[in-house]
Scaffold this motif. Structure first.
Motif, PDB file in Angstrom:
ATOM      1  N   PRO A   1      68.879 -62.193  14.857  1.00 16.45           N
ATOM      2  CA  PRO A   1      68.703 -62.752  16.207  1.00 16.45           C
ATOM      3  C   PRO A   1      68.488 -64.270  16.154  1.00 16.45           C
ATOM      4  N   PRO A   2      68.930 -64.984  17.194  1.00 16.51           N
ATOM      5  CA  PRO A   2      68.744 -66.439  17.203  1.00 16.51           C
ATOM      6  C   PRO A   2      67.282 -66.860  17.142  1.00 16.51           C
ATOM      7  N   ASP A   3      66.396 -66.086  17.777  1.00 18.12           N
ATOM      8  CA  ASP A   3      64.977 -66.435  17.757  1.00 18.12           C
ATOM      9  C   ASP A   3      64.421 -66.380  16.331  1.00 18.12           C
ATOM     10  N   ALA A   4      64.862 -65.390  15.567  1.00 21.40           N
ATOM     11  CA  ALA A   4      64.382 -65.280  14.183  1.00 21.40           C
ATOM     12  C   ALA A   4      64.854 -66.461  13.343  1.00 21.40           C
TER      13      ALA A   4
ATOM     14  N   VAL B   1      65.486 -69.492  14.480  1.00 29.15           N
ATOM     15  CA  VAL B   1      64.695 -70.655  14.896  1.00 29.15           C
ATOM     16  C   VAL B   1      63.300 -70.597  14.264  1.00 29.15           C
ATOM     17  N   LYS B   2      62.675 -69.417  14.265  1.00 31.03           N
ATOM     18  CA  LYS B   2      61.349 -69.281  13.662  1.00 31.03           C
ATOM     19  C   LYS B   2      61.383 -69.551  12.166  1.00 31.03           C
TER      20      LYS B   2
ATOM     21  N   GLU C   1      63.530 -71.472  10.549  1.00 31.09           N
ATOM     22  CA  GLU C   1      63.707 -72.909  10.352  1.00 31.09           C
ATOM     23  C   GLU C   1      62.403 -73.660  10.616  1.00 31.09           C
ATOM     24  N   SER C   2      61.682 -73.243  11.657  1.00 28.59           N
ATOM     25  CA  SER C   2      60.402 -73.884  11.961  1.00 28.59           C
ATOM     26  C   SER C   2      59.389 -73.649  10.846  1.00 28.59           C
TER      27      SER C   2
END
Length: 444
Positions: free
Chosen positions: A284-287, A289-290, A292-293
């Motif tokens: 998922p895109p949210d995963a 992003v997390k 990378e953060s």
């Protein structure tokens, strides 16, 4: 292409002259195209070169150890030694331990070791003239008894009782001690004879760095027939050095050829990553992003603490010579105090979470009893005078929440001050010699 083959044959010759097992130039070509038939040859070559890096020679012990090791043990040993030296290739580390494949990766590891350790330069440094040898015994061949074969006593030892085995071990221990004493006496006698030779030939020298003849030179003067053997050894060493010098002139051709080996590896890697062979994962895109953060936060933390560590190391290097033992003890105690403070802060943070949860629980209880409080307030208001009704109304729930917050703030502040004063007392006690800080018993 002919020049490349000549250069590789020269390299093979240099390796063979310095003690490695036999290897052909054709094995390098096969390894370039990742042919499995060259895998075992290069594993063996890497083992011998690692042995040379560790002990400075490739002798019979190396070949004997290689013969006694199993295939898996040899591969694991080579992988570990290459990692210790800094070769952190994931493809090399994941090669099978049965020598079934991966000749190209091993060839790349060989080239890395050849460049990183400067093996050719070390080969040159290990070359020495036979005339530099102090002991002429290397010119003669001796036959020694093979101690690895079991003797008759060792064969019959298996049927001995435990007491007889202990007696046998004591006998062997005594023989070993006697042999060590004899070796020590022979070493002393050898040193005395060498000093006599040096004293007798004082003022005569073939080497400008010495003012006497060596034992080897005196031995050759006494036995001139050995000069032919010395000349053959010198010719062999000269040829060995000449081959290494020729390699120095032609090694650029080899490294350009190694670039083509690396290009073949990258080309095969691109083919393996073709759409028909790639594996896709639905992330998922949210995963993403997390992830990378989190990665960025980890990098920032590493860089932050890395700079702090470097500053601490610089301060320590500059102050190490001037710091006394007492100051060092004070520094250690202050570090321990800082660690205690950080631990206390973490504990207080967890306490805040607990109090916050308790606050939510109390709020729910207050909310459940709100109807009873409202009924009670309406009953009281019926008996209040008009003057008292003119006063501003007060929200009981708000007042209770305010009092709870003040109570939490007081508890937290009390805990902080208690920990702060305790650390200060410990720091003061550490500066006073033979002082003991006894904490007061907490009142519950």
């Amino acid at each position: 292409m002919a020049q490349v083959r000549e250069t590789i044959e020269l390299l093979v010759k240099v390796l063979r002259e310095n003690g490695t097992s036999k290897i052909k130039a054709e094995s390098f070509r096969l390894a370039k195209f990742n042919n499995d038939t060259a895998t075992e040859t290069f594993w063996s070559l890497l083992f011998e070169l690692l042995y040379f890096c560790k002990y400075g020679t490739i002798d019979e012990v190396a070949f004997k150890a290689k013969a006694e090791l199993s295939i898996e043990e040899l591969v694991v040993y080579v992988k570990q030694e290459m990692q210790r030296k800094g070769f952190l290739s994931r493809e090399f580390a994941s090669l099978p331990n049965d020598m079934s494949s991966g000749s190209r990766e091993i060839l790349l590891g060989f080239a890395w070791l050849l460049c990183k350790e400067g093996l050719i330069d070390k080969f040159m440094e290990s070359c020495s003239s036979p005339l530099d040898e102090e002991d002429p015994s290397f010119m003669y061949e001796f036959e020694f008894e093979d101690m690895t074969k079991p003797s008759k006593q060792m064969q019959t030892q298996r049927v001995l009782s435990p007491g007889q085995k202990v007696q046998h071990l004591r006998l062997l221990n005594g023989k070993l001690r006697s042999n060590i004493r004899q070796l020590q006496a022979l070493q002393r006698e050898k040193t005395k004879l060498q000093n006599r030779v040096h004293d007798s030939t004082y003022g005569v020298s073939l080497n400008p760095e010495r003012n006497h003849l060596s034992v080897m030179e005196v031995h050759l003067l006494k036995h001139p027939e050995l000069m032919k053997k010395i000349l053959k050894l010198l010719e062999k060493d000269n040829e060995r050095l000449q081959n290494m010098l020729s390699w120095k002139d032609q090694e650029e051709v080899f490294w350009k050829w190694m670039e083509s080996v690396l290009d073949h590896k990258l080309k095969d890697k691109v083919e393996d990553m073709s759409p028909g062979r790639m594996t896709f994962y639905n992330i998922p895109p949210d995963a993403v992003v997390k992830m990378e953060s989190a990665k960025q936060q980890l990098e920032d933390a590493i860089m932050k603490y890395e700079q702090i560590i470097e500053e601490i190391e610089e301060i320590w290097e500059s102050q190490r010579s001037s710091v006394s033992e007492r100051e060092l003890d004070n520094l250690l105690s202050s570090i321990n105090t800082e660690i205690s403070l950080q631990r206390a802060n973490l504990a207080l943070d967890s306490t805040e979470d607990i109090l916050r949860n308790q606050k939510e629980t109390r709020f729910l209880l207050t909310k459940n009893n709100s109807k009873k409080l409202l009924n009670l307030s309406s009953h009281i208001s019926s008996h209040v005078t008009p003057q008292e009704q003119s006063l501003p109304a007060v929200d009981i729930e708000q007042e209770l929440a305010l009092m709870e917050r003040q109570l939490e703030r007081i508890e937290l502040e009390t805990n902080r001050k208690r920990e702060k004063y305790r650390c200060q007392l410990e720091n003061l006690a550490s500066t006073v010699p033979e002082a003991i800080c006894i904490q007061p018993m907490s009142c519950r």
